[in-house]
Design an enzyme around this catalytic site. Structure first.
Site, short mmCIF file in Angstrom:
data_model
loop_
_atom_site.label_atom_id
_atom_site.label_comp_id
_atom_site.label_asym_id
_atom_site.label_seq_id
_atom_site.Cartn_x
_atom_site.Cartn_y
_atom_site.Cartn_z
N ALA A 1 0.90 -1.29 0.13
CA ALA A 1 -0.21 0.07 -0.17
C ALA A 1 0.81 1.27 0.22
O ALA A 1 0.27 2.30 0.20
CB ALA A 1 -0.98 -0.07 1.31
N LEU B 1 2.89 2.04 2.24
CA LEU B 1 3.10 2.72 3.73
C LEU B 1 4.28 1.94 4.37
O LEU B 1 4.43 1.99 5.68
CB LEU B 1 1.86 2.32 4.42
CG LEU B 1 0.56 2.70 3.83
CD1 LEU B 1 -0.56 2.44 4.44
CD2 LEU B 1 0.78 4.48 3.71
N SER B 2 5.30 1.38 3.59
CA SER B 2 6.64 0.90 4.08
C SER B 2 6.39 -0.11 4.95
O SER B 2 6.88 -0.38 6.24
CB SER B 2 7.14 2.03 4.95
OG SER B 2 7.75 3.04 4.09
N ASP C 1 12.23 5.44 4.25
CA ASP C 1 11.30 4.78 4.95
C ASP C 1 11.93 4.10 6.17
O ASP C 1 11.37 4.12 7.34
CB ASP C 1 10.91 3.46 4.07
CG ASP C 1 10.22 3.90 2.92
OD1 ASP C 1 9.66 5.12 2.58
OD2 ASP C 1 9.92 3.06 2.08
#
Length: 384
Positions: A123, A125-126, A172
């Protein structure tokens, strides 16, 4: 799963309780996309979604891994057999961290690990960085390695770049390791200097929504690498170490020097203007003018869509629909080719915006998106 549940599951798997439980979050990048591997500026903040790991040491050169989120039993690996790009499964991320620590000369002799994560995979989002950082922090504590957070992030990036084979930047891992609750992290990826910028949306009557389009992306795919190679080509043609060195007020002159290198021109233009957008966002937040960052976010999306060309119909639909429904700003976030978008909105408009996006996706026959509030949260830490 909470720390106690993860510890209890560890005991079921391995016959004894863990030496500790650690957590590391996923992240949302507020602004500053594809600038990190160009020595530029980024501004992520940590999510409440996190990877949790129960871990104990071993002294026999064995790494045992288990995930609550992946079907299958415990995976057993020999440390002396770990080699870059030989593992295409989820285990490459934690194993890569162990490999990177040992390659850097740190004496890690094995571990038993049980993982559970609430960070959505694919997604943008790491989720992978959260897995890496939680393992690095646990081993740093258990083996008393004494490594600072920024150094752990560097080793996790090396694990992803070399062991996994994904050419990601440093953002990230640094976000997962170093973010603070209620703040966004203004990070200079060249010297890794950090500034925590207050980002309390609730106090200002605002919300930042994450819209997971459910279109999966993969950093190790070829398109991400092509963009990075194109940026490096641009820096070489312009005679600088990295695109960070092209000043914003000198952008037009720099682009003129690139002649007919159309693709490189687009990439360079995005990176240079994106760095300026990060600096503008920092200035607005410091001035207490949070609502004014909305148009900056939207500018960033247009640049990622038109110059970097890493958006997709689902991401564009989120942004267009949200803006039409009254959002203050919106953009895709993460590496692109799918993943998530963020939407800055007045708190009173959240339900209206969410409904508009869901209806637009249904009308386009797209998968139902996942929409949730992004709350600036704490970075990696030991839970027990």
């Amino acid at each position: 799963m909470g720390a106690q549940q993860v510890a209890e599951r560890f005991a079921e798997l391995y016959g004894a309780g863990p030496e500790g439980v650690w957590a590391a979050p996923g992240r949302v990048n507020l602004i500053g996309e594809h600038t990190d591997y160009n020595d530029g500026f980024v501004m992520p903040f940590a999510l409440p979604h996190q990877a949790v790991a129960a871990v104990s040491r071993r002294d026999d050169g064995v790494l045992r891994l288990h995930s609550e989120d992946v079907e299958g039993g415990v995976v057993e690996l020999r440390l002396d057999a770990l080699a870059p790009q030989t593992d295409r499964e989820w285990t490459a991320y934690p194993a890569g961290v162990v490999w990177a620590l040992r390659e850097a000369g740190h004496e890690v002799t094995g571990a038993d690990v049980h993982l559970s994560s609430t960070v959505p995979t694919g997604a943008g989002l790491s989720s992978s960085a959260a897995l890496e950082v939680v393992i690095a922090l646990a081993l740093n504590d258990l083996y008393d390695l004494g490594l600072q957070r920024w150094k752990l992030a560097r080793l996790c990036q090396r694990a992803e770049n070399v062991y996994v084979g994904a050419p990601t930047g440093i953002m990230d891992q640094t976000a997962s390791a170093c973010c603070e609750q209620g703040h966004a992290l203004f990070l200079d990826t060249r010297d890794l200097s950090q500034q925590q910028i207050p980002f309390d949306l609730v106090a200002e009557g605002l919300r930042l929504l994450v819209v997971d389009t459910r279109v999966k992306h993969a950093h190790s795919g070829g398109e991400y690498g092509k963009r990075r190679a194109g940026c490096e080509k641009g820096a070489a043609l312009l005679g600088v170490d990295a695109l960070r060195d092209i000043p914003y007020d000198g952008l037009d002159a720099a682009l003129a020097r690139l002649g007919d290198e159309e693709e490189v021109i687009r990439l360079v233009r995005h990176v240079v203007t994106e760095d300026e957008r990060v600096e503008r966002t920092v200035a607005l937040l410091r001035a207490g003018d949070t609502r004014a960052i909305g148009p900056v976010l939207t500018e960033g999306h247009a640049s990622l869509r038109d110059d970097f060309r890493i958006s997709c119909p689902e991401l564009d639909l989120v942004v267009d629909t949200a803006l039409a429904a009254g959002a203050l700003g919106a953009r895709m976030t993460g590496g692109g080719f799918g993943g998530s978008a963020i939407v800055l909105a007045e708190a009173a408009d959240v339900d209206t915006l969410t409904k508009a996006v869901e209806e637009a996706f249904a009308a386009a026959d797209f998968k139902t998106p996942r929409v949730f509030e992004a709350v600036p949260s704490a970075g990696a830490r030991r839970l027990s």
